[in-house]
Design a protein around this motif. Structure first.
Motif, PDB file in Angstrom:
ATOM      1  N   UNK A  44      13.227  -7.458  12.901  1.00 45.94           N
ATOM      2  CA  UNK A  44      14.034  -8.470  12.077  1.00 45.94           C
ATOM      3  C   UNK A  44      12.843  -8.146  10.469  1.00 45.94           C
ATOM      4  N   UNK A  45      10.998  -8.021  11.386  1.00 47.76           N
ATOM      5  CA  UNK A  45      10.467  -7.345  10.201  1.00 47.76           C
ATOM      6  C   UNK A  45      10.643  -6.425   9.308  1.00 47.76           C
ATOM      7  N   UNK A  46      11.141  -5.495  10.051  1.00 46.91           N
ATOM      8  CA  UNK A  46      11.673  -4.119   9.568  1.00 46.91           C
ATOM      9  C   UNK A  46      13.300  -4.034   8.323  1.00 46.91           C
ATOM     10  N   UNK A  47      13.636  -5.300   8.855  1.00 49.19           N
ATOM     11  CA  UNK A  47      14.846  -5.382   8.478  1.00 49.19           C
ATOM     12  C   UNK A  47      14.634  -6.557   6.235  1.00 49.19           C
ATOM     13  N   UNK A  48      13.738  -7.579   7.346  1.00 52.38           N
ATOM     14  CA  UNK A  48      13.259  -8.400   6.068  1.00 52.38           C
ATOM     15  C   UNK A  48      12.497  -7.650   4.983  1.00 52.38           C
ATOM     16  N   UNK A  49      11.389  -6.844   5.323  1.00 56.11           N
ATOM     17  CA  UNK A  49      10.252  -6.566   4.037  1.00 56.11           C
ATOM     18  C   UNK A  49      11.253  -4.700   3.898  1.00 56.11           C
ATOM     19  N   UNK A  50      12.552  -4.374   3.905  1.00 55.59           N
ATOM     20  CA  UNK A  50      12.991  -3.061   3.883  1.00 55.59           C
ATOM     21  C   UNK A  50      13.818  -2.984   2.849  1.00 55.59           C
ATOM     22  N   UNK A  51      13.624  -2.583   1.694  1.00 53.05           N
ATOM     23  CA  UNK A  51      14.170  -2.871  -0.025  1.00 53.05           C
ATOM     24  C   UNK A  51      15.202  -1.510   0.295  1.00 53.05           C
ATOM     25  N   UNK A  52      16.404  -2.406  -0.555  1.00 49.28           N
ATOM     26  CA  UNK A  52      17.324  -1.745  -1.034  1.00 49.28           C
ATOM     27  C   UNK A  52      17.835  -0.962  -1.974  1.00 49.28           C
ATOM     28  N   UNK A  53      16.984  -1.085  -2.560  1.00 50.85           N
ATOM     29  CA  UNK A  53      16.164   0.065  -3.570  1.00 50.85           C
ATOM     30  C   UNK A  53      16.083   1.356  -2.518  1.00 50.85           C
ATOM     31  N   UNK A  54      16.212   2.596  -2.479  1.00 51.43           N
ATOM     32  CA  UNK A  54      15.498   4.237  -1.861  1.00 51.43           C
ATOM     33  C   UNK A  54      14.438   4.429  -2.587  1.00 51.43           C
ATOM     34  N   UNK A  55      14.464   4.028  -3.701  1.00 48.88           N
ATOM     35  CA  UNK A  55      13.182   5.021  -4.244  1.00 48.88           C
ATOM     36  C   UNK A  55      11.903   3.725  -3.482  1.00 48.88           C
ATOM     37  N   UNK A  56      12.538   2.047  -2.500  1.00 45.47           N
ATOM     38  CA  UNK A  56      11.269   1.763  -2.811  1.00 45.47           C
ATOM     39  C   UNK A  56      11.300   1.782  -1.181  1.00 45.47           C
ATOM     40  N   UNK A  57       9.542   0.703  -0.351  1.00 43.23           N
ATOM     41  CA  UNK A  57       9.675   1.318   0.866  1.00 43.23           C
ATOM     42  C   UNK A  57      10.794   0.365   1.980  1.00 43.23           C
ATOM     43  N   UNK A  58      11.029   2.141   3.078  1.00 49.34           N
ATOM     44  CA  UNK A  58      11.833   1.194   4.316  1.00 49.34           C
ATOM     45  C   UNK A  58      11.038   1.231   5.305  1.00 49.34           C
ATOM     46  N   UNK A  59      11.253   0.015   6.080  1.00 47.31           N
ATOM     47  CA  UNK A  59      10.987   0.204   7.479  1.00 47.31           C
ATOM     48  C   UNK A  59      12.040   0.563   8.373  1.00 47.31           C
ATOM     49  N   UNK A  60      11.728   1.358   9.389  1.00 45.19           N
ATOM     50  CA  UNK A  60      12.520   2.055  10.554  1.00 45.19           C
ATOM     51  C   UNK A  60      12.098   1.414  11.858  1.00 45.19           C
TER      52      UNK A  60
ATOM     53  N   UNK B  74       0.866  -1.213   0.597  1.00 48.64           N
ATOM     54  CA  UNK B  74      -0.143   0.167   0.093  1.00 48.64           C
ATOM     55  C   UNK B  74       0.896   1.288  -0.001  1.00 48.64           C
ATOM     56  N   UNK B  75       2.120   1.161   0.348  1.00 49.80           N
ATOM     57  CA  UNK B  75       2.693   2.785   0.574  1.00 49.80           C
ATOM     58  C   UNK B  75       4.263   2.047  -0.422  1.00 49.80           C
ATOM     59  N   UNK B  76       4.472   1.707  -1.434  1.00 48.99           N
ATOM     60  CA  UNK B  76       5.867   1.609  -2.270  1.00 48.99           C
ATOM     61  C   UNK B  76       6.790   2.028  -2.514  1.00 48.99           C
ATOM     62  N   UNK B  77       6.637   3.355  -2.413  1.00 51.29           N
ATOM     63  CA  UNK B  77       8.136   3.880  -1.666  1.00 51.29           C
ATOM     64  C   UNK B  77       8.188   4.817  -0.873  1.00 51.29           C
ATOM     65  N   UNK B  78       7.394   4.828   0.051  1.00 52.69           N
ATOM     66  CA  UNK B  78       7.536   5.175   1.448  1.00 52.69           C
ATOM     67  C   UNK B  78       8.401   5.121   2.895  1.00 52.69           C
ATOM     68  N   UNK B  79       8.654   5.677   3.642  1.00 51.68           N
ATOM     69  CA  UNK B  79       9.004   5.428   4.684  1.00 51.68           C
ATOM     70  C   UNK B  79       8.671   5.401   5.632  1.00 51.68           C
ATOM     71  N   UNK B  80       8.590   3.931   6.205  1.00 52.25           N
ATOM     72  CA  UNK B  80       7.297   3.700   6.851  1.00 52.25           C
ATOM     73  C   UNK B  80       8.048   3.218   9.125  1.00 52.25           C
ATOM     74  N   UNK B  81       7.728   4.015   9.924  1.00 50.65           N
ATOM     75  CA  UNK B  81       7.942   4.269  10.966  1.00 50.65           C
ATOM     76  C   UNK B  81       7.604   3.309  11.807  1.00 50.65           C
ATOM     77  N   UNK B  82       7.948   2.647  11.959  1.00 49.99           N
ATOM     78  CA  UNK B  82       7.331   1.135  13.004  1.00 49.99           C
ATOM     79  C   UNK B  82       7.739   1.707  14.679  1.00 49.99           C
ATOM     80  N   UNK B  83       6.562   1.780  15.654  1.00 46.42           N
ATOM     81  CA  UNK B  83       6.791   2.124  16.724  1.00 46.42           C
ATOM     82  C   UNK B  83       6.115   1.480  17.922  1.00 46.42           C
TER      83      UNK B  83
END
Length: 473
Positions: free
Chosen positions: A451-467, A429-438
């Motif tokens: 672990x899930x944040x690492x697993x689902x964060x894309x190395x491509x800076x244009x795609x979804x990243x979880x922090x 649902x958020x293919x190019x967003x930086x997602x903060x997980x709290x």
């Protein structure tokens, strides 16, 4: 008629408004408790006595708020001075203060009688339900506890066949304070009769000071420590400023000068007080000193366009502050609000734990829907301590518009979240967003989410990243 309108019209209008509010409160709360799906089990035990007890209580709250205002002489003098620029008709209403005081007192007496009779019937029906006199369903419901593991609170407070309605009344805070309040009210009303007031003014005067006992009893009579054993504490401190997610240390000098405990604030910065929700697990209680507020990871929630908020049990408290603040920012159309989407997950072991927070979610649910922003807040509630009876009951009421546990449109799920599926949904649902997980919860859950944040964060800076961010005190 014109003379009557000039002299009495405003007084009549005030009385009509007052009576209209009383009627509205009575009808609204009667229907709320008589038809609300969340009270279905309680109505099975108590029948119509439940709404007949609750509706007068709402009217009593309103009139007890009003009863002292007409006899506050300093306030009346202040208002009389404030109305000096107004017409005589407005100022004349202040001269009828005792008449209004008596009308409010009569309403309190009437609603007290109805409220008391209904609760006496409740005590009788609770006892009979526990003893099996009203059939197998009422007996089964009397054994329904808050969870399979704990069973510390029950739908029916009667826990023994030897308990009589009299014992039930005199062994509960609500029952004892109700007796004290009623006795004080009877003495004040009877001593206010004209024959006593004129012949024995001292009796009237001193007996009327039982209003102190009346209101003290009313405060304790109205305390509801939720079955989840969560107490809300609201405090006002001059000059106190806070941000969402921050926490304070509270101290009870009466217990220990050195013992300080951290509590996350559940109020929003936009409110004129700050509040904490305290899970009652010990004897650490009143006369609190405050140190703080202190910053936490949750303060950064507004730095992300998309946020995942995960709370476990009482760990939901920092997110209460965040969601309240978001609600205020939406109401005020705050241009600084960067957040575009929030996913909120709450995991609880007991059904009653959802109660204190459900009201806020209902307000947010309605407000977002009215503003056409239904997709802004996605929330999911998970009941982790459940048995088959919970599931069966949920299936029976599956077609209802609201959840049987919380009263919300979003239905409660049973068990624990499938975090892989949840992260995949957020990612899609958020293919190019930086997602903060709290997270505010146990360490085991923190490791899993990290672990899930690492697993689902894309190395491509244009795609979804979880922090990942975790509350630490």
């Amino acid at each position: 008629m014109s003379n009557w309108i000039i002299n009495q019209g405003l007084s009549a209008f005030i009385l009509v408004v007052w009576m209209g509010i009383n009627i509205f409160l009575f009808v609204y709360f009667y229907l709320f408790y008589d038809l609300g799906p969340q009270f279905e089990y309680t109505r099975e035990l108590l029948g119509s006595a439940l709404p007949w007890a609750r509706a007068p209580a709402a009217v009593l709250n309103f009139n007890c708020m009003l009863i002292l205002l007409p006899v506050c002489r300093n306030l009346l003098s202040l208002l009389r001075g404030s109305f000096i620029c107004c017409g005589r008709t407005m100022r004349k209403q202040l001269d009828k203060n005792l008449t209004f005081h008596k009308l409010v007192a009569y309403m309190i007496a009437l609603m007290t009688a109805v409220h008391t009779i209904a609760h006496l019937l409740n005590a009788e029906w609770y006892t009979n339900s526990f003893q099996g006199r009203y059939g197998p369903l009422a007996t089964k419901l009397s054994m329904l506890g808050d969870s399979r593991e704990l069973n510390t609170t029950y739908l029916n407070p009667v826990r023994s066949n030897s308990t009589t309605p009299t014992i039930l009344v005199f062994t509960t805070i609500a029952g004892l304070t109700g007796v004290v309040i009623t006795l004080a009210l009877i003495l004040m009303i009877t001593s206010s009769m004209e024959v006593i007031r004129r012949s024995y003014f001292e009796v009237f005067w001193y007996t009327h000071h039982l209003f102190i006992v009346f209101f003290a009893g009313l405060v304790f009579h109205g305390i509801v420590i939720r079955p989840s054993k969560v107490l809300e504490l609201q405090l006002v401190k001059p000059g106190f400023k806070m941000q969402v997610g921050q926490y304070v240390f509270l101290n009870c000098p009466a217990i220990s000068q050195l013992e300080w405990h951290p509590f996350t604030m559940t109020s929003a910065p936009e409110e004129d007080f700050f509040s904490v929700h305290i899970r009652l697990v010990g004897d650490w209680t009143e006369k609190m000193a405050v140190d703080g507020p202190f910053g936490t990871a949750s303060e950064d929630v507004f730095d992300y366009e998309v946020s995942m908020l995960v709370g476990a049990g009482i760990g939901v408290t920092p997110f209460a502050s965040i969601l309240k603040s978001i609600w205020y920012k939406f109401k005020d159309s705050d241009p600084k609000l960067r957040t575009k989407k929030i996913y909120f997950y709450w995991l609880c072991r007991e059904t009653y734990a959802f109660e204190w927070f459900a009201d806020l979610l209902q307000v947010l649910e309605k407000d977002m829907e009215e503003r056409g922003m239904r997709d802004f807040l996605t929330y999911k509630l998970y009941l982790t301590g459940w048995d088959q009876s919970h599931v069966n009951h949920s299936l029976v009421h599956f077609a209802t518009a609201t959840d049987i546990i919380t009263g919300l449109k979003q239905k409660t799920s049973y068990g624990r979240p499938n975090w892989d599926r949840e992260f995949e949904q957020v990612q899609q649902e958020n293919p190019s967003s930086v997602v903060g997980t709290f997270l505010c919860g146990p360490q085991a859950l923190a490791k899993d989410l990290e672990k899930k944040c690492v697993k689902y964060s894309d190395v491509d800076p244009r795609k979804t990243k979880f922090y990942f961010n975790k509350e630490n005190f």
